[in-house]
Design an enzyme around this catalytic site. Structure first.
Site, short mmCIF file in Angstrom:
data_model
loop_
_atom_site.label_atom_id
_atom_site.label_comp_id
_atom_site.label_asym_id
_atom_site.label_seq_id
_atom_site.Cartn_x
_atom_site.Cartn_y
_atom_site.Cartn_z
N TYR A 139 -21.45 -18.05 12.96
CA TYR A 139 -21.11 -16.60 13.44
C TYR A 139 -21.93 -16.56 14.92
CZ TYR A 139 -22.44 -11.88 14.43
OH TYR A 139 -22.94 -10.74 14.92
N LYS A 158 -20.48 -16.08 18.98
CA LYS A 158 -20.82 -14.96 19.99
C LYS A 158 -21.35 -15.58 21.07
CE LYS A 158 -21.02 -11.05 17.55
NZ LYS A 158 -20.14 -9.80 18.09
#
Length: 387
Positions: A181, A185
């Site tokens: 995750y 980003k």
């Protein structure tokens, strides 16, 4: 100002949309409701029940007379993204619309791939839509402090001045994220910086710390306007878990020694930060980075703060850490940009006393004890069959 909030049905997106609307901006929201689907997949649900987006919007209009337009669709579908930008013609786009949980991305190969495709492709479609339809649109993107990792030097606000072999340059601060995750980003940040540098777009990347709290002045107007309260081991924050455990009289479960330090921020400060970023846009061609946090605390410090603030007895228990991370590390972060724009931070202890304990006590009968048990091991995703 016309502001489009992507992920406007989510934990942060919904309170942000209300706050911006209350401030007098013309607001629209977009969502594909996948966050609600994660609850069905995992068998969890928000401690506080939440209404449908349609009910929320109509309630807001009844109470305030202010309208919020809604778009239903997926950013990974380019046609939808382009049509939405053309139709609403925003001056600013606030982008929350991503899979936001590190543990979810580490469940297995399937969830890692989904997280990166959903997040990176959605943001790329958005960048192209802005570049081709209206390059003056200001993109305000929610990043994460987790992009940086825990380097053994001070974390600057997005950029780093480097001297190497007698030469100097300014470059994006090096990243060492701790999950797939957080990696997604990082990819977003690099794609945004590239788009600003090559296409002359304007963007603000908000590297946000862990958000706590469940109430803003707008969501407190009516129970139908409330936002999520996630306490489970996948989407919940450690602070929410500690609060629930304290109210139930259970030990506060700290992973490892609890020496991991993180930046944190009150949800009321989050919505204010978004407002400040929108109302003070980046220049054309500028990729601006703010570290959106107000305090730094270790997990052990957070547990002790909860235990001391709770009006009853609260104990702390240490468990094996399912994550792959340093137990103790240096952590010093520059986060002055938003304060210079006018942010006046709230304190953690104030939020606990005035909000979180009361909310948890009200809905304590909805707690699922099994939801708080660690169920994702960072090393456990390896060795399984492809599926």
């Amino acid at each position: 100002m016309r502001i489009l909030v992507l992920g406007g049905d989510g934990y942060l997106g919904w309170p942000t949309a209300l706050h911006l609307s209350q401030c007098g901006h013309d607001v629209a929201v977009a969502d594909n409701f996948v966050r609600r689907q994660y609850d069905f997949e995992l068998g969890f649900e928000s401690l506080v029940p939440i209404e449908s987006l349609q009910t929320r919007i109509s309630t807001w209009q009844d109470l305030t007379g202010k309208t919020i337009k809604a778009y239903v669709g997926d950013l990974t579908e380019a046609d939808f993204t382009y049509e939405m930008i053309r139709d609403f013609a925003p001056e600013a786009v606030v982008h929350f619309a991503e899979q936001r949980a590190a543990p979810y991305s580490m469940i297995d190969r399937k969830h890692a791939v989904y997280t990166q495709v959903n997040n990176v492709v959605g943001t790329l479609n958005l960048l192209y839509a802005i570049a081709e339809i209206d390059p003056d649109i200001h993109l305000v993107k929610l990043g994460t402090m987790g992009e940086y990792g825990t380097p053994n030097i001070d974390i600057e606000e997005g950029w780093l001045e480097v001297e190497h072999k007698g030469r100097k340059d300014r470059m994006l601060y090096p990243k060492r994220p701790g999950s797939f995750y957080h990696l997604s980003k990082v990819h977003d940040s690099h794609n945004m910086e590239f788009a600003c540098r090559i296409w002359g777009l304007r963007a603000t990347d908000l590297n946000q710390g862990v958000v706590y709290g469940q109430q803003t002045p707008e969501t407190m107007l009516d129970d139908r306007l409330v936002t999520r309260f996630d306490y489970d081991s996948v989407f919940g924050t450690v602070l929410n878990r500690f609060v629930v455990q304290a109210v139930l009289g259970h030990p506060l479960t700290v992973y490892g020694t609890g020496g991991q330090t993180r930046g944190i921020i009150d949800i009321r400060d989050t919505v204010r930060c978004i407002q400040l970023a929108c109302e003070n846009p980046a220049d054309r061609g500028e990729f601006r980075v703010f570290n959106q946090m107000t305090e730094s605390l270790s997990v052990a410090d957070i547990a002790e703060t909860v235990a001391k603030s709770y009006p009853g007895e609260a104990t702390i228990s240490n468990l094996d850490n399912p994550r792959v991370e340093k137990e103790e590390h240096y952590y010093k972060v520059v986060h002055s940009g938003l304060v210079e724009l006018g942010l006046v931070p709230h304190l953690l202890s104030d939020t606990l006393i005035t909000s979180l304990f009361d909310v948890t006590k009200r809905y304590a009968d909805r707690v699922d004890l099994g939801a708080m048990q660690p169920r994702v091991n960072w090393r456990g995703a390896l060795g399984g069959e492809a599926r």
